[in-house]
Design a protein around this motif. Structure first.
Motif, PDB file in Angstrom:
ATOM      1  N   GLY A 137      48.894  71.763  38.432  1.00 31.72           N
ATOM      2  CA  GLY A 137      47.695  71.456  37.468  1.00 31.72           C
ATOM      3  C   GLY A 137      47.831  70.882  36.172  1.00 31.72           C
ATOM      4  N   PHE A 138      48.962  71.448  35.547  1.00 29.91           N
ATOM      5  CA  PHE A 138      49.444  71.032  34.146  1.00 29.91           C
ATOM      6  C   PHE A 138      49.970  69.673  34.068  1.00 29.91           C
ATOM      7  N   VAL A 139      50.519  69.525  35.245  1.00 31.79           N
ATOM      8  CA  VAL A 139      51.178  67.802  35.292  1.00 31.79           C
ATOM      9  C   VAL A 139      49.935  66.908  35.487  1.00 31.79           C
ATOM     10  N   ALA A 140      49.110  67.199  36.226  1.00 37.31           N
ATOM     11  CA  ALA A 140      48.029  66.321  36.414  1.00 37.31           C
ATOM     12  C   ALA A 140      47.194  66.281  35.200  1.00 37.31           C
ATOM     13  N   VAL A 141      46.666  67.375  34.575  1.00 39.19           N
ATOM     14  CA  VAL A 141      46.235  67.278  33.203  1.00 39.19           C
ATOM     15  C   VAL A 141      47.070  66.436  32.077  1.00 39.19           C
ATOM     16  N   CYS A 142      48.295  66.478  32.073  1.00 39.89           N
ATOM     17  CA  CYS A 142      48.921  65.692  31.166  1.00 39.89           C
ATOM     18  C   CYS A 142      48.986  64.604  31.376  1.00 39.89           C
ATOM     19  N   ASP A 143      49.224  64.071  32.749  1.00 37.83           N
ATOM     20  CA  ASP A 143      49.195  62.636  33.033  1.00 37.83           C
ATOM     21  C   ASP A 143      47.700  61.949  32.742  1.00 37.83           C
ATOM     22  N   LEU A 144      46.862  62.622  33.007  1.00 40.22           N
ATOM     23  CA  LEU A 144      45.508  62.265  32.478  1.00 40.22           C
ATOM     24  C   LEU A 144      45.232  62.035  30.982  1.00 40.22           C
ATOM     25  N   LEU A 145      45.659  62.940  30.461  1.00 44.59           N
ATOM     26  CA  LEU A 145      45.780  62.809  28.853  1.00 44.59           C
ATOM     27  C   LEU A 145      46.499  61.756  28.337  1.00 44.59           C
ATOM     28  N   HIS A 146      47.814  61.457  28.913  1.00 42.32           N
ATOM     29  CA  HIS A 146      48.361  60.212  28.660  1.00 42.32           C
ATOM     30  C   HIS A 146      47.968  58.998  28.802  1.00 42.32           C
ATOM     31  N   ARG A 147      47.319  59.045  29.958  1.00 44.48           N
ATOM     32  CA  ARG A 147      46.814  57.709  30.274  1.00 44.48           C
ATOM     33  C   ARG A 147      45.487  57.185  29.402  1.00 44.48           C
ATOM     34  N   ALA A 151      47.245  61.663  21.689  1.00 45.78           N
ATOM     35  CA  ALA A 151      48.101  61.843  20.522  1.00 45.78           C
ATOM     36  C   ALA A 151      49.226  62.515  21.394  1.00 45.78           C
ATOM     37  N   GLY A 152      48.999  63.519  21.966  1.00 43.24           N
ATOM     38  CA  GLY A 152      49.973  64.461  22.482  1.00 43.24           C
ATOM     39  C   GLY A 152      49.298  65.679  23.138  1.00 43.24           C
ATOM     40  N   ALA A 153      50.431  66.231  23.903  1.00 42.84           N
ATOM     41  CA  ALA A 153      49.836  67.368  24.770  1.00 42.84           C
ATOM     42  C   ALA A 153      51.098  68.449  25.174  1.00 42.84           C
ATOM     43  N   THR A 154      51.173  69.770  24.889  1.00 49.25           N
ATOM     44  CA  THR A 154      52.102  70.633  25.040  1.00 49.25           C
ATOM     45  C   THR A 154      51.666  71.483  25.832  1.00 49.25           C
ATOM     46  N   VAL A 155      52.397  72.238  27.062  1.00 46.14           N
ATOM     47  CA  VAL A 155      52.038  73.105  27.817  1.00 46.14           C
ATOM     48  C   VAL A 155      53.109  74.284  27.601  1.00 46.14           C
ATOM     49  N   LEU A 156      52.445  75.387  27.576  1.00 42.19           N
ATOM     50  CA  LEU A 156      52.871  76.708  27.118  1.00 42.19           C
ATOM     51  C   LEU A 156      52.674  77.552  28.187  1.00 42.19           C
ATOM     52  N   LEU A 157      53.959  78.147  28.578  1.00 36.98           N
ATOM     53  CA  LEU A 157      53.668  79.223  29.958  1.00 36.98           C
ATOM     54  C   LEU A 157      53.468  80.732  29.174  1.00 36.98           C
ATOM     55  N   GLY A 158      52.588  81.316  29.545  1.00 38.40           N
ATOM     56  CA  GLY A 158      52.134  82.790  29.515  1.00 38.40           C
ATOM     57  C   GLY A 158      53.220  83.796  30.258  1.00 38.40           C
ATOM     58  N   LEU A 277      57.561  77.881  19.624  1.00 38.84           N
ATOM     59  CA  LEU A 277      57.220  78.128  20.966  1.00 38.84           C
ATOM     60  C   LEU A 277      57.619  76.977  21.916  1.00 38.84           C
ATOM     61  N   ARG A 278      58.576  77.221  22.780  1.00 42.48           N
ATOM     62  CA  ARG A 278      59.145  76.191  23.751  1.00 42.48           C
ATOM     63  C   ARG A 278      58.350  76.074  24.880  1.00 42.48           C
ATOM     64  N   GLY A 279      57.883  74.805  25.117  1.00 44.74           N
ATOM     65  CA  GLY A 279      56.715  74.295  26.198  1.00 44.74           C
ATOM     66  C   GLY A 279      57.759  74.255  27.487  1.00 44.74           C
ATOM     67  N   ILE A 280      56.933  74.010  28.586  1.00 46.31           N
ATOM     68  CA  ILE A 280      57.526  73.489  29.621  1.00 46.31           C
ATOM     69  C   ILE A 280      57.371  72.118  30.142  1.00 46.31           C
ATOM     70  N   TRP A 281      56.263  71.550  29.619  1.00 45.66           N
ATOM     71  CA  TRP A 281      55.891  70.116  29.854  1.00 45.66           C
ATOM     72  C   TRP A 281      55.170  69.406  28.754  1.00 45.66           C
ATOM     73  N   GLY A 282      54.930  68.176  28.726  1.00 46.30           N
ATOM     74  CA  GLY A 282      54.188  67.740  27.694  1.00 46.30           C
ATOM     75  C   GLY A 282      54.666  66.407  27.238  1.00 46.30           C
ATOM     76  N   PHE A 283      53.985  65.715  26.111  1.00 46.21           N
ATOM     77  CA  PHE A 283      54.318  64.356  25.861  1.00 46.21           C
ATOM     78  C   PHE A 283      53.813  64.396  24.416  1.00 46.21           C
TER      79      PHE A 283
END
Length: 348
Positions: A137-147, A151-158, A277-283
């Protein structure tokens, strides 16, 4: 339901105890018992607090009390009802209260009554293994935000938290599919509003919030310094500002990782505290979404560094931030209406 919620954030050291158990565990126990709509516990990788002791996961001797950040989001009434208990548990560290607009059932852009912001921070809370057509899900959301050129997105794992009011705690040798993660995206208000229906189709049951933010720098370009505001409200209570710097673990400054140089620069400057805070995915910017698909904390992952201080102190420290982000990175500033516990009291 769409309306104003409150976001309660506690910054503390992971080894801080109440005498019975770890403060972080006490907080998440509280949120679970009271069915807080969404909460998440994030483990920092670098930081310092009021005693200006650096803590980092890069050195074994300095990794014994890493910073943690506990976020809880719910209605104003529920958060305020919890506040006394939170402050009783958290005897040291910083707690902030910020306004956030909840977006549920969004069909066509911003819902009726929602406030429009020129620049917006969108936060989406998902389960760790939520899927969209077989894709994380986080990959799909970031792909949409990038398209859509956000400006940017960061995924933080709880590592702990609540979703839909139910406790979701990561456990060893478990799938931990429902443990929450958060996606923080920053972009122009019109652009974010336009893609809300698409986001809702990707994550129809998950909470999203909007907050006002100012983008100060993007890809090395200075757009606007942090806003100049009075350090006190009309009622005499202090006002605080939050400065957030989005970089990459692979970005370098002066021979060191950019976030490491930033934390050390802020410490030398006298800033009251900072947490990375180190993320796991983003742009950020034009770079394609990236990270580690196996959720390992590799080098090519985003890093978010947060510092809360008085407006004059934030303005003075901006030179440090400007220097570290001279070529790349995204920098935002936000007003923090309420800080309970002096920002210098985070002792980790």
């Amino acid at each position: 339901m769409n309306g104003e919620w409150l976001k309660l954030t506690a910054y503390l050291g992971e080894r801080r105890r109440t005498g019975r158990k770890l403060v972080a565990d006490e907080l998440l126990d509280l949120y679970g018992r009271h069915g807080v709509a969404v909460s998440i516990l994030l483990r920092g990788s670098e930081g310092f607090g009021g005693r200006h002791r650096i803590r980092t996961d890069r050195l074994l001797t300095l990794s014994e009390d890493l910073p943690v950040v506990a976020v809880a989001v719910d209605t104003r009434a529920r958060i305020l009802a919890l506040l006394d208990d939170v402050l009783e548990i958290r005897r040291h560290g910083l707690v902030t209260l910020e306004r956030a607009q909840l977006l549920e059932g969004t069909a066509d852009g911003l819902p009726e009554g929602a406030e429009h912001f020129e620049e917006t921070k969108l936060t989406l809370y998902l389960g760790r293994h939520d899927r969209v057509s077989g894709t994380p899900g986080f990959v799909a959301v970031c792909d949409l935000l990038h398209r859509r050129e956000v400006a940017g997105a960061t995924v933080l794992l709880g590592v702990d938290g609540t979703l839909d009011g139910h406790r979701r705690r990561a456990r060893f040798l478990a799938r931990n599919a429902s443990v929450p993660l958060m996606i923080i995206a920053v972009g122009a208000g019109d652009r974010v509003a336009a893609l809300l229906p698409e986001l809702r189709r990707l994550a129809p049951e998950r909470p999203m919030t909007l907050e006002r933010v100012r983008v100060c720098k993007r890809d090395g370009a200075l757009l606007s310094p942090p806003p100049s505001v009075s350090p006190r409200r009309e009622d005499g209570l202090p006002v605080w500002q939050k400065l957030t710097v989005y970089t990459s673990a692979a970005a370098r400054h002066g021979g060191s990782p950019a976030h490491v140089a930033l934390v050390r620069g802020l410490r030398e400057h006298g800033t009251r505290g900072a947490t990375s805070l180190r993320g796991i995915w983003g742009f950020h910017g034009q770079a394609a979404p990236h990270g580690d698909r196996l959720l390992a904390l590799g080098r090519n992952v985003p890093v978010m560094t947060v510092s809360v201080d008085s407006p004059p102190a934030v303005a003075a420290a901006f030179d440090v931030v400007d220097g570290v982000t001279r070529e790349r990175g995204l920098v935002t500033a936000e007003l923090v209406p309420t800080a309970l516990g002096h920002p210098g009291e985070a002792e980790y």
